[in-house]
Design a protein around this motif. Structure first.
Motif, short mmCIF file in Angstrom:
data_model
loop_
_atom_site.label_atom_id
_atom_site.label_comp_id
_atom_site.label_asym_id
_atom_site.label_seq_id
_atom_site.Cartn_x
_atom_site.Cartn_y
_atom_site.Cartn_z
N UNK A 8 -12.33 5.49 16.41
CA UNK A 8 -12.34 4.13 16.96
C UNK A 8 -12.95 3.21 15.92
N UNK A 9 -12.26 2.12 15.59
CA UNK A 9 -12.75 1.26 14.52
C UNK A 9 -13.70 0.17 14.99
N UNK A 13 -17.23 -0.36 20.89
CA UNK A 13 -16.43 0.53 21.73
C UNK A 13 -16.80 1.99 21.46
N UNK A 14 -16.98 2.32 20.19
CA UNK A 14 -17.37 3.69 19.84
C UNK A 14 -18.71 4.06 20.46
N UNK A 17 -18.31 4.74 24.14
CA UNK A 17 -17.73 6.06 24.42
C UNK A 17 -18.79 7.15 24.29
N UNK A 18 -19.61 7.05 23.25
CA UNK A 18 -20.65 8.06 23.05
C UNK A 18 -21.63 8.06 24.21
N UNK A 19 -22.01 6.89 24.70
CA UNK A 19 -22.91 6.81 25.86
C UNK A 19 -22.24 7.40 27.10
N UNK A 31 -17.19 11.41 14.57
CA UNK A 31 -16.53 10.13 14.81
C UNK A 31 -15.85 9.66 13.53
N UNK A 32 -14.89 8.78 13.69
CA UNK A 32 -14.18 8.21 12.54
C UNK A 32 -13.80 6.78 12.88
N UNK A 33 -13.65 5.96 11.84
CA UNK A 33 -13.28 4.56 12.06
C UNK A 33 -11.86 4.24 11.59
N UNK A 34 -11.20 5.21 10.97
CA UNK A 34 -9.80 5.04 10.55
C UNK A 34 -9.05 6.33 10.85
N UNK A 35 -7.71 6.21 10.88
CA UNK A 35 -6.90 7.39 11.09
C UNK A 35 -7.00 8.38 9.93
#
Length: 209
Positions: A8-9, A13-14, A17-19, A31-35
């Motif tokens: 998720x970039x 929002x990321x 989701x973690x919470x 986690x990642x911010x790009x495909x």
């Protein structure tokens, strides 16, 4: 506990989701911010399932899903999106996506979706699913998707060509030889009735409009 990769970039929002998953049966292991980053981290992280933002820099969640399926990787994938065109929902379903959650409804729906997917079921936002089903049932649906007759691998190759990758780069991305890519590309040309890479790119762009 299921191991989850989240791509998720948007940092907020990321974090949300973690919470949301912090006290659940799902552990965010990477986690990642790009495909591209998601694909790079996949082997080391060994997630049981993936949550992918549809719209990310470099490669979209749909691109990642397409590549995974073309490689024979059937790990569950949940797409997370603010909004998505009906034709892209249809493609995601054809590629075997396991779930689709609208970001605005994620606090309510994401855990429900992940729990269903972890049990081997598929879960989709109902309004989005209804629109996609109406598109599938439409008499003109085939005309709306000129790439409909392609296999998963051929769709993956067509998508990478659309992004401007050359045969050598496509081969490296999908773990194929350059010769194999050329063979597939000629089959794609025949199936969608185009004569060149340029026509294929224009056809794919018309599909996304």
């Amino acid at each position: 506990m299921a191991r989850v990769l989240v791509a998720e970039d948007d940092p907020l929002t990321l974090a949300g989701i973690e919470v949301l998953l912090a006290n659940s049966n799902f552990q965010v292991v990477v986690t990642a911010s790009t495909g591209v980053e998601a694909m790079d981290k996949l082997a080391a992280a060994r997630p049981d399932l993936l949550v992918l933002d549809v719209e990310m820099p470099e490669r979209s969640g749909l691109d990642v899903l397409r590549t995974l399926r073309s490689r024979g990787d059937q790990r569950p994938v949940v797409l997370l999106t603010g909004s998505i065109k009906d034709a892209r929902v249809q493609e995601a379903m054809q590629l075997g996506v396991n779930g689709l959650v609208i970001k605005a409804n994620a606090p309510r729906d994401l855990l429900l979706c992940l729990e269903a997917v972890a049990q081997g079921r598929r879960w989709f936002d109902q309004e989005t699913l209804q629109r996609a089903m109406e598109l599938v049932q439409s008499p003109t649906a085939a005309k709306r998707d000129p790439l409909q007759g392609l296999s998963d691998r051929e769709r993956a190759i067509a998508a990478l060509v659309q992004r401007g990758l050359r045969n050598k780069e496509v081969a490296a991305e999908l773990g194929l030889t350059e010769g194999t890519v050329k063979v597939h590309l000629h089959k794609i040309f025949d199936k969608v009735n185009v004569r060149s890479r340029t026509e294929l790119i224009l056809l794919a762009k018309d599909q996304g409009d």
